[in-house]
Motif scaffolding. Structure first.
Motif, short mmCIF file in Angstrom:
data_model
loop_
_atom_site.label_atom_id
_atom_site.label_comp_id
_atom_site.label_asym_id
_atom_site.label_seq_id
_atom_site.Cartn_x
_atom_site.Cartn_y
_atom_site.Cartn_z
N SER A 126 0.83 -1.21 0.00
CA SER A 126 0.00 0.00 0.00
C SER A 126 0.86 1.26 0.00
O SER A 126 0.53 2.25 -0.66
CB SER A 126 -0.94 0.00 1.21
OG SER A 126 -0.21 0.10 2.41
N LEU A 127 1.98 1.22 0.71
CA LEU A 127 2.90 2.37 0.72
C LEU A 127 3.54 2.56 -0.65
O LEU A 127 3.70 3.70 -1.13
CB LEU A 127 3.97 2.17 1.79
CG LEU A 127 3.52 2.34 3.24
CD1 LEU A 127 4.60 1.87 4.19
CD2 LEU A 127 3.16 3.79 3.52
N LEU A 128 3.91 1.47 -1.29
CA LEU A 128 4.50 1.58 -2.63
C LEU A 128 3.47 2.10 -3.63
O LEU A 128 3.83 2.83 -4.57
CB LEU A 128 5.03 0.21 -3.07
CG LEU A 128 6.25 -0.30 -2.31
CD1 LEU A 128 6.63 -1.71 -2.77
CD2 LEU A 128 7.44 0.64 -2.49
N LEU A 129 2.22 1.72 -3.45
CA LEU A 129 1.16 2.25 -4.32
C LEU A 129 1.01 3.76 -4.11
O LEU A 129 0.89 4.52 -5.08
CB LEU A 129 -0.16 1.53 -4.03
CG LEU A 129 -1.39 2.01 -4.80
CD1 LEU A 129 -1.15 1.93 -6.30
CD2 LEU A 129 -2.61 1.20 -4.41
N ALA A 130 1.03 4.19 -2.86
CA ALA A 130 0.95 5.62 -2.57
C ALA A 130 2.17 6.36 -3.13
O ALA A 130 2.04 7.48 -3.65
CB ALA A 130 0.84 5.85 -1.07
N ALA A 131 3.34 5.74 -3.05
CA ALA A 131 4.55 6.36 -3.60
C ALA A 131 4.45 6.49 -5.11
O ALA A 131 4.88 7.51 -5.69
CB ALA A 131 5.78 5.54 -3.21
N SER A 132 3.90 5.49 -5.77
CA SER A 132 3.74 5.57 -7.22
C SER A 132 2.76 6.66 -7.62
O SER A 132 2.92 7.32 -8.65
CB SER A 132 3.29 4.21 -7.78
OG SER A 132 1.99 3.89 -7.34
N ASP A 133 1.73 6.88 -6.79
CA ASP A 133 0.80 8.00 -7.04
C ASP A 133 1.53 9.34 -6.94
O ASP A 133 1.30 10.25 -7.76
CB ASP A 133 -0.35 7.96 -6.03
CG ASP A 133 -1.45 7.00 -6.44
OD1 ASP A 133 -1.64 6.80 -7.64
OD2 ASP A 133 -2.11 6.45 -5.55
N ALA A 134 2.39 9.47 -5.95
CA ALA A 134 3.15 10.71 -5.79
C ALA A 134 4.11 10.92 -6.95
O ALA A 134 4.26 12.04 -7.46
CB ALA A 134 3.90 10.70 -4.46
N ASN A 135 4.76 9.85 -7.40
CA ASN A 135 5.64 9.96 -8.56
C ASN A 135 4.87 10.36 -9.80
O ASN A 135 5.36 11.12 -10.65
CB ASN A 135 6.36 8.64 -8.80
CG ASN A 135 7.57 8.45 -7.90
OD1 ASN A 135 8.29 9.42 -7.62
ND2 ASN A 135 7.80 7.24 -7.44
#
Length: 466
Positions: A289-298
């Motif tokens: 879930s954190l990696l998904l949120a990071a990809s949204d920010a990228n």
């Protein structure tokens, strides 16, 4: 100064118009979304006990506790995970630098000999220290989103380290249980071998006086050898298990100290948990879930690349010269610049498309992680329930075969049945005794795997907000 700012903002607005259409961030594919079921498919008797961060201590084996402490301190995978946290933290600090102004200092000195208008040689020396400051106005959030992505990635790395820690603990516990099961099997074989040796001596004595045939002697010899050949196999497995435990503990291969016997080890109490609780209890799900949120920010940062960047710079210095100006002179400059993308050959669009694909990949990975977690829990619930049933059936079979051996031995001694009936009963009983040991170990390992699958017992210093 006000006029300059007005002009700067006007140029910014003009650059936005020149930049063209900004692509809209697409939604996550609907098929990539996942919802946890309301209840478990397999039978699950919940308890009111909370997850124990040191759940393995419920087995009450100090030797196992020491092995786990060694593994947590010396395991290579855990050390690598900590190193990856340091790498992620350094990357986060690097991305944070884009949010702060930069300040540079430079200085130079020049010494020159030349002729003036009167033909007189003069020597000139000029010294010029300069301070330069620059700052990018993150109007559209490109740098902020990049920093946010770095922070989320660092938090995901911390959760990954917690997952590795949990895996190392569970693997150590299961390896120790397997080792104690192998010890039980070796002990069973050694006792059986002693019994076979006594029977072989009796058969040899009977054959020497002609009381029994050579056939019974050969059968006793074969049964002794069949039991004997199984011992090196178990001993080899014990050595390999000790090597595996030594590696988990981060040490060279050594003899592992023994604690409680297999029958004295009790499975840890499984805490009450619903399928939806996995979202916060499983470290790999939290990491996804954190990696998904990071990809949204990228992705948001990539979208901002279509918009202009605004930078402000300032310079302050002082000139020291021997000629023609004797007194030091202060120099300064301040200004702003706008860089707007007009034509990049599709580079910015390609980078945006790449970030969209990576965001969708992260969404699918999250779905896969959740589905895998649900499957693992269901598998271990099913395994625990079926293994309990198997152990009960094996106990019934063991009692029946023990009685059958007793009767076969009595009938053989009374001359009503051949020695082969005794051998068959002995083989069957030995097989069931070995299966009982394995079933006990499998059940304990299934309970440990269930605890791991439920995400019980993982802790880090701070669980991130995301």
């Amino acid at each position: 100064m006000k006029a300059s700012l007005v002009q700067l903002f006007a140029l910014t607005a003009l650059s936005i118009c020149v930049s063209g259409c900004i692509p809209r961030i697409p939604s996550i594919p609907a098929t990539a979304r996942v919802e946890a079921p309301a209840q478990w498919h397999e039978q699950y008797t919940q308890t009111t006990q909370n997850a124990d961060a040191q759940w393995w201590t419920q087995l009450n084996d100090p030797v196992l506790d020491q092995l786990i402490n060694e593994a947590l301190a010396n395991n290579v995978d855990i050390a690598l995970a900590q190193t990856r946290i340091q790498e992620a933290l350094a990357q986060e600090h690097a991305s944070r630098a884009s949010l702060l102004p930069s300040l540079d200092a430079s200085g130079g000195t020049t010494r020159q000999k030349s002729l003036n208008a009167f033909g007189v040689a003069t020597i000139t020396r000029v010294e010029q220290p300069v301070f330069q400051a620059a700052y990018e106005l993150d109007i559209f959030g490109k740098n902020r989103n990049a920093f946010k992505a770095g922070r989320l990635s660092r938090q995901a790395t911390e959760i990954a380290a917690a997952a590795i820690r949990l895996s190392v603990i569970a693997t150590t516990v299961k390896s120790y249980i397997t080792l104690r099961a192998l010890d039980e099997k070796l002990n069973l074989l050694q006792k059986t071998l002693d019994a076979r040796q006594r029977e072989l001596k009796i058969a040899q004595s009977k054959a020497n006086v002609g009381y029994t045939s050579q056939l019974e002697l050969n059968q006793a010899q074969a049964e002794y050898a069949a039991t004997l050949q199984q011992i090196p196999v178990i001993q080899s497995s014990i050595s390999q298990q000790e090597h595996a435990l030594s590696m988990l503990a981060g040490s060279n291969s050594r003899t592992i100290e023994r604690g409680l016997s297999l029958s004295e080890l009790h499975a840890p109490t499984i805490p009450a948990i619903l399928p939806s609780d996995l979202m916060k209890n499983r470290p790999d799900i939290v990491q996804s879930s954190l990696l998904l949120a990071a990809s949204d920010a990228n992705l948001a940062s990539a979208q901002a690349e279509f918009l202009p960047s605004v930078k402000i710079s300032a310079t302050l210095g002082r000139v020291f010269s021997t000629a023609p100006i004797k007194e030091p002179v202060n120099i300064w400059s301040i200004g702003g610049s706008i860089l707007a993308p007009i034509f990049e050959g599709g580079k910015i669009q390609a980078n945006f498309d790449l970030k969209v694909a990576k965001r969708n990949e992260a969404a699918w990975n999250y779905r896969k992680t959740v589905l895998t977690a649900l499957k693992e829990v269901e598998d271990q619930l099913s395994a625990s329930y079926r293994l309990q049933q198997q152990e009960q059936a094996l106990g019934m079979e063991h009692d029946a075969l023990a009685n059958a051996l007793h009767h076969a031995t009595n009938r053989y001694r009374a001359g009503y049945s051949p020695y082969l009936d005794v051998l068959d009963s002995q083989r069957n009983l030995l097989s069931v005794q070995s299966q009982l040991i394995q079933s006990k170990a499998d059940y304990l390992n299934a309970q440990v795997s269930l605890y791991q699958a439920l995400g019980g017992g993982w802790t880090i210093n701070t669980r991130p907000n995301y």
